[in-house]
Scaffold this motif. Structure first.
Motif, short mmCIF file in Angstrom:
data_model
loop_
_atom_site.label_atom_id
_atom_site.label_comp_id
_atom_site.label_asym_id
_atom_site.label_seq_id
_atom_site.Cartn_x
_atom_site.Cartn_y
_atom_site.Cartn_z
N MET A 1 17.93 24.60 64.95
CA MET A 1 18.24 26.00 64.60
C MET A 1 16.96 26.82 64.69
N GLY A 2 16.97 27.88 65.50
CA GLY A 2 15.77 28.68 65.66
C GLY A 2 15.44 29.50 64.44
N LYS A 3 16.18 30.58 64.27
CA LYS A 3 15.89 31.52 63.19
C LYS A 3 16.83 31.21 62.02
N MET A 4 16.30 31.12 60.84
CA MET A 4 17.20 30.85 59.71
C MET A 4 16.92 31.79 58.55
N THR A 5 17.94 32.55 58.17
CA THR A 5 17.81 33.47 57.05
C THR A 5 18.50 32.84 55.84
N VAL A 6 17.76 32.77 54.73
CA VAL A 6 18.27 32.13 53.53
C VAL A 6 18.35 33.16 52.41
N ALA A 7 19.48 33.16 51.69
CA ALA A 7 19.62 34.07 50.54
C ALA A 7 19.62 33.27 49.25
N VAL A 8 19.00 33.83 48.21
CA VAL A 8 19.15 33.27 46.86
C VAL A 8 19.91 34.30 46.05
N CYS A 9 21.11 33.91 45.59
CA CYS A 9 21.97 34.84 44.85
C CYS A 9 21.88 34.50 43.37
N GLY A 10 21.37 35.44 42.58
CA GLY A 10 21.04 35.17 41.18
C GLY A 10 19.54 34.94 41.08
N ALA A 11 18.79 35.64 41.96
CA ALA A 11 17.35 35.37 42.14
C ALA A 11 16.51 35.74 40.93
N THR A 12 17.06 36.56 40.01
CA THR A 12 16.26 36.96 38.84
C THR A 12 16.45 35.98 37.68
N GLY A 13 17.38 35.03 37.80
CA GLY A 13 17.67 34.11 36.69
C GLY A 13 16.70 32.94 36.65
N ALA A 14 16.85 32.11 35.60
CA ALA A 14 15.95 30.97 35.42
C ALA A 14 16.03 30.02 36.62
N VAL A 15 17.25 29.72 37.08
CA VAL A 15 17.41 28.80 38.21
C VAL A 15 17.08 29.49 39.52
N GLY A 16 17.50 30.75 39.68
CA GLY A 16 17.24 31.49 40.92
C GLY A 16 15.74 31.58 41.20
N ARG A 17 14.97 31.85 40.17
CA ARG A 17 13.50 31.92 40.34
C ARG A 17 12.95 30.57 40.77
N GLU A 18 13.49 29.51 40.17
CA GLU A 18 13.02 28.17 40.53
C GLU A 18 13.47 27.79 41.95
N MET A 19 14.62 28.32 42.38
CA MET A 19 15.06 28.07 43.77
C MET A 19 14.04 28.68 44.73
N PRO A 29 12.20 25.63 56.02
CA PRO A 29 12.05 26.32 57.30
C PRO A 29 12.88 27.59 57.42
N ALA A 30 12.66 28.54 56.51
CA ALA A 30 13.38 29.81 56.57
C ALA A 30 12.49 30.83 57.28
N THR A 31 13.09 31.58 58.19
CA THR A 31 12.30 32.65 58.81
C THR A 31 12.31 33.88 57.91
N GLU A 32 13.37 34.00 57.09
CA GLU A 32 13.42 35.10 56.13
C GLU A 32 14.14 34.64 54.87
N VAL A 33 13.65 35.07 53.72
CA VAL A 33 14.32 34.76 52.45
C VAL A 33 14.69 36.08 51.79
N VAL A 34 15.95 36.18 51.36
CA VAL A 34 16.44 37.43 50.77
C VAL A 34 16.88 37.15 49.34
N ALA A 35 16.53 38.04 48.41
CA ALA A 35 16.87 37.85 47.00
C ALA A 35 17.99 38.80 46.59
N PHE A 36 19.06 38.24 46.01
CA PHE A 36 20.17 39.06 45.51
C PHE A 36 20.36 38.82 44.02
N ALA A 37 20.78 39.86 43.31
CA ALA A 37 21.21 39.73 41.91
C ALA A 37 22.21 40.85 41.65
N SER A 38 22.44 41.18 40.39
CA SER A 38 23.43 42.23 40.10
C SER A 38 22.80 43.60 40.31
N SER A 39 23.61 44.63 40.19
CA SER A 39 23.11 46.01 40.35
C SER A 39 22.03 46.32 39.31
#
Ligand code: A2P
Length: 348
Positions: A1-19, A29-39
């Motif tokens: 896989m060439g380009k891989m975009t990875v999302a962490v959903c719940g990125a502000t939580g205790a587990v999300g931060r550790e992820m 091997p992520a080319t981009e990492v994106v952080a999601f949480a609630s509004s």
């Protein structure tokens, strides 16, 4: 896989931060990492290595162009959003209980049943933290001599409840030392200097949902619907690291000495077992560690084929974030980070 975009959903939580921390540490091997949480957190930042990622609000249409999403944002968020991710062709590794017992979703610990990844249809479930560490320790025994029955008692850290559990124990300790009245919100009673024999909700059979997770998830991952498992789960005033007393009855005899030798070779396990030098696993040893620590291995003299073990692991790391990242690594190794449109289940 060439380009891989990875999302962490719940990125502000205790587990999300550790992820995020684990992805960075293991040079995922992520080319981009994106952080999601609630509004509530949109626009704030979370660390990823020495960078800061701006948190975005998780929405139904967030998954376009994302290959892999690690979810740790609670069961209702996973129930709502993971189907949209799967529909968009993004493979989900979900840390909540929402999909664990769904027949369409493999439930995986890489040291236990990596082969189950082969039949995923877009959503893979990460087991409960207490089940993960117990099965990492028991799988080599199960394979070598069979296990008939498991009796487990857990001593679980407050970080298992997320940031709110950590904050509540911290504040109660401070308030008690300063002679102030304490408040409780995350737990039904004071957790500082106390033990609660209660994790998650009570079910009709008077067990808690946490206890039944240990029973049902063990059966699913061992592909053994008949294995007898009974659990008592307790919350203790420890910040990081779950401990478990595990008693097992095996099919064939395995002595404590043989068990120690077997587990010394087991992936993901570190045996710390020298009582004469006061060496045994404790939660303070396992915070930040990848391995599951096993000690106090003894023959159970009350039955013919019985053993006692004491098992500790970092519940945020192997119990959640690390296991999810290891699943993602295994998906890459097996070339499974994509599902043809015709093979995707409709999880809506
Ligand atoms: P937020 O910080 O914006 O509330 P913890 O288990 O430590 O409490 O963390 C829970 C995580 O799940 C947080 O990152 C939290 O984000 C996130 N979360 C909770 N509800 C939602 C939601 N509806 N959509 C996206 N993320 C959510």
């Amino acid at each position: 896989m060439g380009k891989m975009t990875v999302a962490v959903c719940g990125a502000t939580g205790a587990v999300g931060r550790e992820m995020l921390n684990t992805l960075h540490q293991r040079q995922f091997p992520a080319t981009e990492v994106v952080a999601f949480a609630s509004s509530r957190s949109a626009g704030t930042t979370v660390p990823y290595g020495d960078k800061e990622l701006t948190v975005r609000e998780l929405k139904e249409d967030s998954f376009e162009g994302i290959d892999l999403a690690l979810f740790s944002a609670g069961g209702s968020t996973s129930t709502k959003f993971a189907p949209y991710a799967a529909k968009a062709g993004c493979v989900v590794v979900d840390n909540s209980a929402a999909w664990r017992m769904d027949d369409r979703c493999p439930l995986v610990v890489p040291e236990v049943n990596p082969e189950d990844l082969s039949w995923h249809k877009g959503i893979i479930a990460n087991p409960n933290c207490s089940t993960i560490q117990m099965l990492v320790a028991l799988k080599p025994i199960y394979d070598a001599v069979g296990i008939r029955r498991i009796v487990v008692s857990t001593y679980q850290a407050v970080s298992g409840t997320g940031q709110k559990g950590i904050a509540e124990l911290e504040k109660q300790v401070r308030d008690l030392f300063n002679g102030r009245d304490i408040e409780h919100k995350a737990y039904p009673y004071q957790i500082a200097f106390n033990i609660l024999p209660h994790i998650d909700i009570f079910l009709d059979n008077d067990y808690t949902k946490e206890e039944m997770k240990m029973v049902n998830e063990t059966r699913k991952m061992f592909h053994d619907p008949l294995i007898r498992v009974t659990a008592t789960c307790a919350r203790v005033p420890v910040f990081y690291g779950h401990a478990e007393s595990v008693n097992i009855e095996t099919e064939k005899k395995l002595t404590a000495r043989e068990c120690r030798a077997l587990l010394s070779q087991a992936p993901g396990v570190r045996v710390i077992d020298n009582p004469h030098e006061l060496l045994y696993p404790m939660p303070i040893m396992c915070a930040g560690q990848d391995d599951t620590l096993v000690g106090r291995i003894r023959d159970d003299e009350s039955v013919e084929n019985g053993l006692n073990l004491w098992v500790c692991a970092d519940n945020i790391r192997k119990g959640a974030a690390l296991n999810a990242v290891q699943i993602a690594e295994e998906l890459i190794r097996r070339d499974l980070v994509r599902v043809e449109e015709k093979d995707r289940a409709t999880f809506m």
